[in-house]
Design a protein around this motif. Structure first.
Motif, PDB file in Angstrom:
ATOM      1  N   GLU A 149       0.797  -1.235   0.000  1.00 25.58           N
ATOM      2  CA  GLU A 149       0.000   0.000   0.000  1.00 25.58           C
ATOM      3  C   GLU A 149       0.824   1.276   0.000  1.00 25.58           C
ATOM      4  O   GLU A 149       0.279   2.378   0.054  1.00 25.58           O
ATOM      5  CB  GLU A 149      -0.946  -0.031   1.196  1.00 25.58           C
ATOM      6  N   ASP A 150       2.144   1.132  -0.087  1.00 21.25           N
ATOM      7  CA  ASP A 150       3.034   2.292  -0.011  1.00 21.25           C
ATOM      8  C   ASP A 150       3.280   2.858  -1.421  1.00 21.25           C
ATOM      9  O   ASP A 150       4.168   2.396  -2.149  1.00 21.25           O
ATOM     10  CB  ASP A 150       4.345   1.858   0.647  1.00 21.25           C
ATOM     11  N   ASN A 151       2.496   3.855  -1.780  1.00 22.07           N
ATOM     12  CA  ASN A 151       2.597   4.379  -3.151  1.00 22.07           C
ATOM     13  C   ASN A 151       3.913   5.100  -3.419  1.00 22.07           C
ATOM     14  O   ASN A 151       4.431   5.058  -4.538  1.00 22.07           O
ATOM     15  CB  ASN A 151       1.420   5.315  -3.445  1.00 22.07           C
ATOM     16  N   THR A 152       4.459   5.738  -2.393  1.00 24.59           N
ATOM     17  CA  THR A 152       5.750   6.416  -2.577  1.00 24.59           C
ATOM     18  C   THR A 152       6.819   5.378  -2.903  1.00 24.59           C
ATOM     19  O   THR A 152       7.613   5.543  -3.847  1.00 24.59           O
ATOM     20  CB  THR A 152       6.146   7.173  -1.284  1.00 24.59           C
ATOM     21  N   LEU A 153       6.818   4.309  -2.127  1.00 22.37           N
ATOM     22  CA  LEU A 153       7.776   3.221  -2.366  1.00 22.37           C
ATOM     23  C   LEU A 153       7.593   2.659  -3.782  1.00 22.37           C
ATOM     24  O   LEU A 153       8.564   2.461  -4.522  1.00 22.37           O
ATOM     25  CB  LEU A 153       7.573   2.118  -1.320  1.00 22.37           C
ATOM     26  N   LYS A 154       6.336   2.447  -4.162  1.00 25.12           N
ATOM     27  CA  LYS A 154       6.078   1.836  -5.473  1.00 25.12           C
ATOM     28  C   LYS A 154       6.544   2.743  -6.618  1.00 25.12           C
ATOM     29  O   LYS A 154       7.044   2.260  -7.631  1.00 25.12           O
ATOM     30  CB  LYS A 154       4.593   1.478  -5.608  1.00 25.12           C
ATOM     31  N   LEU A 155       6.415   4.051  -6.417  1.00 26.32           N
ATOM     32  CA  LEU A 155       6.912   4.982  -7.448  1.00 26.32           C
ATOM     33  C   LEU A 155       8.433   4.904  -7.566  1.00 26.32           C
ATOM     34  O   LEU A 155       8.994   4.884  -8.662  1.00 26.32           O
ATOM     35  CB  LEU A 155       6.515   6.414  -7.088  1.00 26.32           C
ATOM     36  N   GLU A 156       9.105   4.845  -6.403  1.00 27.76           N
ATOM     37  CA  GLU A 156      10.572   4.715  -6.383  1.00 27.76           C
ATOM     38  C   GLU A 156      10.987   3.433  -7.101  1.00 27.76           C
ATOM     39  O   GLU A 156      11.916   3.424  -7.914  1.00 27.76           O
ATOM     40  CB  GLU A 156      11.093   4.667  -4.933  1.00 27.76           C
ATOM     41  N   VAL A 157      10.306   2.346  -6.767  1.00 20.37           N
ATOM     42  CA  VAL A 157      10.661   1.054  -7.356  1.00 20.37           C
ATOM     43  C   VAL A 157      10.394   1.062  -8.860  1.00 20.37           C
ATOM     44  O   VAL A 157      11.165   0.498  -9.640  1.00 20.37           O
ATOM     45  CB  VAL A 157       9.905  -0.099  -6.643  1.00 20.37           C
ATOM     46  N   ALA A 158       9.333   1.742  -9.273  1.00 18.12           N
ATOM     47  CA  ALA A 158       9.054   1.839 -10.720  1.00 18.12           C
ATOM     48  C   ALA A 158      10.207   2.554 -11.426  1.00 18.12           C
ATOM     49  O   ALA A 158      10.597   2.180 -12.544  1.00 18.12           O
ATOM     50  CB  ALA A 158       7.739   2.586 -10.942  1.00 18.12           C
ATOM     51  N   GLY A 159      10.778   3.561 -10.756  1.00 18.35           N
ATOM     52  CA  GLY A 159      11.935   4.260 -11.327  1.00 18.35           C
ATOM     53  C   GLY A 159      13.138   3.332 -11.454  1.00 18.35           C
ATOM     54  O   GLY A 159      13.848   3.329 -12.465  1.00 18.35           O
ATOM     55  N   LEU A 160      13.346   2.502 -10.424  1.00 22.05           N
ATOM     56  CA  LEU A 160      14.471   1.555 -10.458  1.00 22.05           C
ATOM     57  C   LEU A 160      14.243   0.491 -11.537  1.00 22.05           C
ATOM     58  O   LEU A 160      15.161   0.093 -12.241  1.00 22.05           O
ATOM     59  CB  LEU A 160      14.632   0.884  -9.086  1.00 22.05           C
ATOM     60  N   LYS A 161      12.983   0.058 -11.650  1.00 25.63           N
ATOM     61  CA  LYS A 161      12.663  -0.941 -12.679  1.00 25.63           C
ATOM     62  C   LYS A 161      12.947  -0.375 -14.071  1.00 25.63           C
ATOM     63  O   LYS A 161      13.490  -1.062 -14.938  1.00 25.63           O
ATOM     64  CB  LYS A 161      11.196  -1.357 -12.566  1.00 25.63           C
ATOM     65  N   SER A 162      12.586   0.883 -14.249  1.00 25.68           N
ATOM     66  CA  SER A 162      12.843   1.516 -15.544  1.00 25.68           C
ATOM     67  C   SER A 162      14.352   1.528 -15.825  1.00 25.68           C
ATOM     68  O   SER A 162      14.785   1.215 -16.938  1.00 25.68           O
ATOM     69  CB  SER A 162      12.238   2.923 -15.505  1.00 25.68           C
TER      70      SER A 162
END
Ligand code: ADP
Ligand code: MG
Length: 314
Positions: free
Chosen positions: A210-223
Motif C-alpha cells: 500500500e506504499d505508493n511512494t515506495l512503489k513509485l521509487e521502485v518503478a523508477g528503479l525498474k525503468s
C-alpha cells in the motif's frame, strides 16, 4: 551414445557424455573407474553435478527447460546456459582470480563444464550464517565488481564493441523478464509466488503493497533496470552466488547476465550483506554478537570498490 539433441542427463548418461567429450575426459586423466558423480541440487534453477576422479575434477551444470524448484509448470528457456557460459568466460577473462574457469560448453545440451570449487569452499550465505570471518572478501568482491563493470562499460569499451555485446545479451530476455517480475513487480502486489512468515508479517507485507511512494521509487528503479545498458552485470549477485574460503572468493551462477545498470550488482551484493547483518541477532551466540565484523566489512567494501574503479580510469 550420441548427444546430437538436447536431453536431460542423469548420473549414468553423464558418464557416457564425459567419455564422449575430450575436453572433460582429459580433465580426469581419462580414468573412469573410480569416478564419483554427485548431483548437489541446492540450486533453484538448474542441475549441478560434481565429478571427482583420482586425477582431477570438474562441475557440470545443465539447464532444463523449466525452473527446477517450481517444476515443469514454470517453463524457462534452457538458452540461459548459453548466457551463463558467455558471462563466465567474459568475467573470467577480466577477473580470473575470482571466477571459475569454463572447461567446456555445449549449447545443444545447455551444459557447462567448469572448475570444481573444492571444499572448504562453501556458499557465502552459509558462511555468514555460521559466523565465519572472511578477511579478504571485501577486497576480492571489490576487485570482481570494479573489473567486470568498468571493463565492460563505455568507460573502457568502444561504442562498436559495446553495442555488439549489448545486442548479444539482449537474447537473455526471459531471465531479465523474470527479474523484472520477482524483484521489481511481485513483492509490491498480491502475487502467486509471494510468501512470507504469516500471520506475523502480514501487516508488513500489506504495508509494502500500500506504499505508493515506495512503489513509485521502485518503478523508477525498474525503468533503469530495463533501459540502462551500462555494463555486463552478473544479474544475480547475492551471497548465494559467491563461494568462499577465508583465502578464496569465487563468483558463480551468472545466468541472469545482461547489459544493465552497474548499481544492480553492487546493490544486490551490499543489500544481501545488510540482510545478513540484521539476521545475525538470530544466529549470534553469547559473547559473539558478530556486528562489528559486518560494519567493518561494508565500509572496507565501499572503499576498495571506489578506489579500484577510479584507478582504472586514469
Ligand atoms: P542455480 O543456477 O540452479 O542456482 P548454482 O550455480 O547456484 O545453480 O549452483 C547450485 C549449487 O551447486 C551451488 O549452491 C553450489 O553449492 C554448487 N556449485 C555450483 N557451481 C559450483 C562449482 N563450480 N564448484 C562447486 N560447487 C558448485
Ligand atoms: Mg542460478
Amino acid at each position: 551414445m550420441a548427444f546430437t539433441e538436447f536431453r536431460p542427463l542423469d548420473d549414468k548418461s553423464l558418464l557416457e557424455y564425459i567419455k564422449a567429450t575430450p575436453s572433460l575426459s582429459s580433465k580426469i586423466g581419462n580414468k573412469f573407474d573410480d569416478l564419483t558423480i554427485k548431483e548437489v541440487g541446492d540450486g533453484n534453477l538448474n542441475f549441478v553435478y560434481i565429478v571427482v576422479g583420482t586425477s582431477g575434477s570438474f562441475v557440470i551444470k545443465q539447464a532444463l527447460p523449466y525452473v527446477r524448484c517450481i517444476g515443469e509448470s514454470w517453463p524457462m528457456t534452457k538458452e540461459r546456459a548459453y548466457f551463463e557460459a558467455l558471462a563466465l568466460k567474459e568475467h573470467g577473462k577480466l577477473c580470473p582470480d575470482h571466477v571459475p574457469e569454463v572447461y567446456h560448453f555445449d549449447r545443444t545440451m545447455s551444459l557447462i563444464g567448469m572448475r570444481y570449487l573444492e571444499p572448504p569452499h562453501i556458499i557465502l550465505r552459509k558462511g555468514l550464517i555460521a559466523g565465519i570471518k572472511y578477511p579478504l572478501l571485501a577486497e576480492h568482491m571489490s576487485e570482481f565488481m570494479a573489473k567486470t563493470l568498468f571493463y565492460t562499460s563505455l568507460l573502457y569499451r568502444t561504442t562498436t564493441e559495446h553495442k555488439r555485446n549489448v545486442a548479444e545479451f539482449c537474447g537473455n530476455v526471459e531471465l531479465c523478464r523474470l527479474t523484472e517480475q520477482v524483484v521489481f513487480s511481485d513483492p509490491y502486489k498480491v502475487s502467486k509466488f509471494n510468501h512470507w512468515t504469516s500471520p506475523y508479517l502480514d501487516r508488513d507485507a500489506e504495508a509494502v503493497r500500500e506504499d505508493n511512494t515506495l512503489k513509485l521509487e521502485v518503478a523508477g528503479l525498474k525503468s533503469m533496470f530495463c533501459e540502462r545498458a551500462q555494463a555486463l552485470i552478473h544479474g544475480d549477485l547475492h551471497t548465494g552466488s559467491v563461494m568462499v574460503t577465508p583465502n578464496s572468493t569465487q563468483v558463480i551462477d551468472p545466468e541472469f547476465a545482461f547489459y544493465g545498470p552497474m548499481g544492480f550488482d553492487i546493490g544486490a551484493f551490499v543489500g544481501n550483506l545488510i540482510l545478513a547483518f540484521f539476521a545475525q541477532d538470530g544466529h549470534a551466540a553469547e559473547g559473539n554478537d558478530r556486528k562489528v565484523c559486518l560494519c567493518i566489512f561494508l565500509s572496507s567494501l565501499c572503499f576498495h570498490s571506489l578506489f579500484l574503479f577510479s584507478s582504472y580510469w586514469v
